[in-house]
Design an enzyme around this catalytic site. Structure first.
Site, PDB file in Angstrom:
ATOM      1  N   SER A 138       1.936  37.353   6.400  1.00 42.10           N
ATOM      2  CA  SER A 138       1.447  38.567   5.910  1.00 42.10           C
ATOM      3  C   SER A 138       3.256  39.103   5.321  1.00 42.10           C
ATOM      4  O   SER A 138       4.302  38.142   5.113  1.00 42.10           O
ATOM      5  CB  SER A 138       1.791  39.778   6.731  1.00 42.10           C
ATOM      6  N   LYS A 155       4.420  40.110  12.261  1.00 37.29           N
ATOM      7  CA  LYS A 155       3.602  38.856  11.241  1.00 37.29           C
ATOM      8  C   LYS A 155       5.361  38.311  11.044  1.00 37.29           C
ATOM      9  O   LYS A 155       4.826  36.937  10.842  1.00 37.29           O
ATOM     10  CB  LYS A 155       2.898  39.730  10.164  1.00 37.29           C
TER      11      LYS A 155
END
Ligand code: NAD
Ligand code: HE2
Length: 254
Positions: A138, A155
């Site tokens: 991400s 992430k």
């Protein structure tokens, strides 16, 4: 890598980004698309099949929180049937900074375990053919949305883990790269909890800014899989696909 005649395993292929990416992949004449997901949505499988009836699209129920031994059994059945898997996409994720352990278990530990489970089948040290690992990170793995520090850190962990695997490719023969979407208009981002409720309106505030559609994200996603670049950090934001250069601040020299 041309995707025609390739076999791809897509964990979380039935999610909002996942399903549109699966459609983009079958448009590229993938031979076998094996969708593993906790969701069971036969209607989405049918939608994907309709895009290209020539692709063999199958579904198996799969929970990334299962023990590695279960993941190994699932993958052993897949390799027994298809003999070769060219790409594994790890896409499972949740966004709920009230669910700390579950977030880490799904977004990071589950991805690590699924990756670990496929390695024996790919590792050139075992005489394996190698393979390509595409992990969904991400943009928050680069720079956090600080109101969701647990999600963002999970992430960042995906990005870091995958960069290490890319450097290990010379030993294992397995390529690894991350695809890192920007804010994409899916159910995941419509409403979610901030850590300790530090910002009750985090979703509303975020969605005041431009987002991309799942179709835009999916097209970038499929292009990144076609590029098949070991060590790539792909930013997929606002309909663009951009390679990110990671600054080096320290080097182990080993
Ligand atoms: N939407 C965004 O703005 C955005 C941005 C960057 C990264 N991402 C990431 O992209 C991925 C897909 O997100 P999305 O927006 O499509 O949301 P989504 O909720 O539609 O998709 C999440 C997917 O993960 C699967 N999943 C969740 N827990 C699982 C488990 N325990 N086992 C197996 N599968 C599980 C779900 O079934 C679903 O297929 C996630 O990893 C998310 O973190 C999304
Ligand atoms: C609003 C938080 C966006 C979550 C998806 C980015 O990974």
């Amino acid at each position: 890598m041309g995707l025609a005649n390739k076999t791809i395993v897509f964990v979380a292929g039935l999610g909002c980004i996942g399903k549109d990416t699966c459609k983009a992949l079958v448009k590229r004449n993938v031979k076998n698309l094996i969708i593993l997901d906790r969701l069971d949505k036969p209607e989405i499988i049918d939608e994907i099949k309709k895009v290209n009836p020539k692709t063999n699209v199958t579904y198996q129920s799969y929970d990334v929180m299962a023990p590695v031994s279960e993941s190994c059994k699932t993958l052993a059945k897949i390799f027994a049937k298809y003999k070769k898997v060219d790409v594994l996409v790890n896409g499972a994720g949740i966004l709920d900074d009230h669910a700390i352990e579950k977030t880490i278990a799904i977004n990071f530990t589950g991805l690590v375990n699924t990756t670990t489970a496929i390695m024996p089948f790919w590792d050139i040290r075992n005489g394996g053919p190698g393979g390509s690992l595409c992990n969904i990170g991400s943009v928050t793995g680069f720079n956090a949305i600080y109101q969701v520090p647990v999600y963002s850190a999970s992430k960042a962990a995906v990005v870091s883990f995958t960069q290490s695997l890319a450097k290990l490719s010379k030993i294992t023969g397995v390529k690894a790269y991350t695809v890192n979407p920007g804010i994409t208009a899916t159910s995941l981002v419509q409403s979610f909890n901030s850590w300790l409720d530090v910002e009750p309106c985090v979703a509303q505030k975020l969605l005041e800014h431009p987002t991309q559609t799942t179709e835009q994200c999916a097209e970038s996603f499929a292009k990144a899989i076609e590029r098949d670049e070991n060590g790539a950090l792909w930013k997929m934001d606002l309909g663009t696909l951009e390679p990110i250069k990671w600054d080096i601040y320290w080097d182990s020299h080993i």
